[in-house]
Design an enzyme around this catalytic site. Sequence first.
Site, PDB file in Angstrom:
ATOM      1  N   GLU A 197      -8.101 -12.249 -22.440  1.00  0.00           N
ATOM      2  CA  GLU A 197      -6.720 -12.640 -22.153  1.00  0.00           C
ATOM      3  C   GLU A 197      -6.502 -14.131 -22.289  1.00  0.00           C
ATOM      4  OE1 GLU A 197      -5.850 -11.175 -18.201  1.00  0.00           O
ATOM      5  OE2 GLU A 197      -7.893 -11.514 -17.545  1.00  0.00           O
ATOM      6  N   HIS A 216       0.814  -1.211   0.000  1.00  0.00           N
ATOM      7  CA  HIS A 216       0.000   0.000   0.000  1.00  0.00           C
ATOM      8  C   HIS A 216       0.847   1.260   0.000  1.00  0.00           C
ATOM      9  CE1 HIS A 216      -3.500  -2.561   1.261  1.00  0.00           C
ATOM     10  NE2 HIS A 216      -3.943  -1.868   0.241  1.00  0.00           N
ATOM     11  N   CYS A 223      -5.571  -3.085 -22.304  1.00  0.00           N
ATOM     12  CA  CYS A 223      -4.802  -2.655 -21.143  1.00  0.00           C
ATOM     13  C   CYS A 223      -3.685  -3.674 -20.985  1.00  0.00           C
ATOM     14  CB  CYS A 223      -5.661  -2.584 -19.894  1.00  0.00           C
ATOM     15  SG  CYS A 223      -6.593  -4.072 -19.542  1.00  0.00           S
ATOM     16  N   ASP A 275      -1.202 -11.208 -20.367  1.00  0.00           N
ATOM     17  CA  ASP A 275      -1.619 -12.603 -20.232  1.00  0.00           C
ATOM     18  C   ASP A 275      -1.948 -13.224 -21.584  1.00  0.00           C
ATOM     19  OD1 ASP A 275      -1.161 -13.093 -17.610  1.00  0.00           O
ATOM     20  OD2 ASP A 275      -3.179 -12.604 -16.919  1.00  0.00           O
TER      21      ASP A 275
END
Lengths: 843, 104
Positions: A549, A307, A620, A573
């Site tokens: 993908e 994070h 993407c 992928d």
Amino acid sequence: MTNQITFEFSFPLPNGLHARPANAITEVVKTLGCRVSITNLRNQKVADASSVLSMIACDIALHDQCLFSIDSFPEQETASSAEQLLKQFLEGDFIHCDDALPELNTDQKPLPYMLRQETMNSLPGTAVSSGMAKGKAVHLGEPELALNPENIEIGAIDVETARFEEARQHLLAVMEHQAEQSSGEEQAIIKAHMALLCDQELISQLHSQLSSGESILNSVLTTQSYYSELLATSKNTYLRERVLDIRDVCSRLICEVYGAESFRTSDTTLTEDSICIAAHLAPSQFLALDRQQLKGLILESGGSTSHTVILARSFGIPVLAGVEQAGSHVPAGTACILDANHNLLIVDPSTAVARYYQLENLKQDRLAIKRQRFLGEKASTQDGQTIEVAANIASAEEATTAFNNGAEAIGLFRTEMLYMDRSQAPFEDEQVDIYRRALEAAGDRPVIIRTMDIGGDKPVDYFNIGTEENPFLGYRAVRIYPEYLDYFKTQLRAILRAANYGQCKIMIPMVATVAEAKWLRKTFNEVIESLHEEQITHNSNVPLGMMLEVPSCAFVIDQLARYMDFFSIGSNDLTQYFLAADRGNAYVENLYDSLNPAFLRQLKHIIDEVHKAGSWVGMCGEFAGDPIHMPLLIGLGLDEISLGSPRIPEVKEAISTLNADNCKSLLCEALTLETADDVRTLLMRNRQNSSANLPILTLDTILFDAECHSKAEVIKTLIDNLQINERLIDSAGAETAIWDREDISPTMLGFGIAIPHCKSDTIGANTISIMKLKEPVLWNEDDDVLTDTVFMLTVRASDAGNTHMKIFAQLARRIMRDEFRHTLATCQSQQELMAYISQELEL
Amino acid sequence: MNKALNIVAVTACSTGIAQTYMAADVLEHCARAKGHTIKVETQGALGVLNPITLSDLSSADLAILTNDVAIDDVDRFHQLKTITVSIDDILTTPQDILDGLLQP
């Protein structure tokens, strides 16, 4: 009398004998029932093989010859069998006790010339948030003893001893628990620390201190400094660094006895531009830092998904992770440069190194200014074909940064981070709040929220998915949704509820079959239905789409389109599944190549099929993030691309130079090629040709009153200027070509003129650059002739014999003439210089 | 007393972009200033320019050839008195080279 058996052994571990392998030896020795000693024949130091610290103190390094002596009583027949067992271990499993120190990341970009010439004190790391930063080193979270050893309370000797033993046992229990909870390297380190805590030498040293009436605090501190000094003298860097292990164990002992307040964490008020260094940093600690002063962050631990890293990215603060031992190598207050482009932390940079970064910053600023016009504009080719350029984000906080970088939408909001590093899934309301923040930041721009991609290589404890042999082909993403249906429905509910605050779309990862798509639509409808029944405010007009993908989808797009409103190609992928090559595997990573013509044909097929079905398709993935690929992506007719936001201005600029029809023909040609390298060459040639027609000399290529302090600065400045003006294919390569020529013989002419030049593939447009320096520089170290005027000739390799070459030859001849040089010297402005040279060379 | 010479020369450098032509210019300029006749062939990125012909060779007193990179068709000059110099020398001390021509 004892029986003694001895044998020699050449020490095989690359990092020497440190705590972890020493611990392994003690484990074996324990089972033998004999006394074993080790003599390091290099320095004649002798160790008791049942004591980790005693062995460490022997300073045994790789290839040191060691003498093992096994003593047993004569009535015992154990010595020879012990020898056998010990040898078996040393020659067998022992080698696996330790690994070589991690080697430098071989992916590292070669350093630019100016940095290669300098001796730098630098530490390698992995860039997890991009950028460059300069500041003073500030250590975070380094513990500082808050107790005063002078006036600490001391009980009676037996009371102190008992108290110490109790603390030691408790700490051992705590560590045991931690070891159970951890795995791999972390677990091995905890176990090594436990071994230190059980070390007989350490314990007896501590006990003897205690029996002399010392406090626990003093006993621990004395023992700590004794072993620290011992290790600090080791000839092995790795062993020297083990001082930290001793300190760590001792600090924990002290906290165990006197409480956690025994140490103050350092003051984290930043007073100047700072580069903060921490082993690891909690998000709360990060947020507490003054972001005006925080310029960069160095983490010793690795990992790009914490994070803290995500927060840093959202604030545009560069971060290097996995910088081992940064804390001990970089004293607080040292000037540092963090270079995330080259994965380096440079400690105490020389003036020349600092100048390089100053020039580099100047270039970045100029590029940013030049690309500023793209921030508010939609991406469009010269002939008006548009493609939406969107950003990938992993937290709501990153959305604002993305839009500031010119994103037209959020094309991928990864949500798995919301589920990681916690003991239970995020509640519905918590999620609503997060999605709402991203949607509000986006205003009327679309945000595609991708539902959780968990499992496989992204494990989460409370999703009890075991380890799999082949996680990429395993139980992950949409495949786990039926089993964890409540979690999935909760997420859908949260998104639908948040959807009232913006333009929201939902996207599902890893769909492989039409059956999955049908199930998804049905579940989606059920969730809407239940929200409706419960009369909870939501937006039911949210498009539901899927990632493309898995290659199977390419052949059923017409069917998928019945259930799915849109598609987004996950190029990473899709490439690895399509070519059956794991990109993390060095042996096959050459196969993992999205420029493979077969892959491009697949993309073409997919995009055509989606459009035939009347639907929308984006991409993407890394393939969409490289400006070099834009001609193919435009040619393919994608509706959208989504990428990391720092590259958006550059990508939009690249698109603005293209012509859609040309892109289509280029794609057609690429589809007929046989190899990825052929495609790469085609793209390169295309790029060269697109800049080939720039005029050879313009006002932009004339630099007046330049402030450069060395030849290297002159060349970098001129090359940077060419890059800014889009006259280079590869600026690092062009700089190298210039220097290669200088290395043959410096191009100093006399008369204060130098003419660096090159003919190279890295040049996009033939160019005459002219620089008039404010202060002259020394061009050649061997003599003291100064240069104040520089002509740099950069020539495309393929252009021998054309008209530009004649201009270069003419210029070369002119420079040799007195009247030309004289007039040159009297020119007072770029315009004047430009006019004179144009006239002389008949431009 | 200085004798006027009939000189042929060839210049060539590693990239063939700049110094080939600079050296040619310098040689032409300096030789003519001294009253010599000169013809300089350049072997650069533009290919061979101003090529030296057989008749140039037959009337020449001597040849100046640069030695930074190999010169094409160097056999032409075998019958001639030949002076080999570096481009750097031509660019920095052309007078010395021309003065040297008259030494026995």
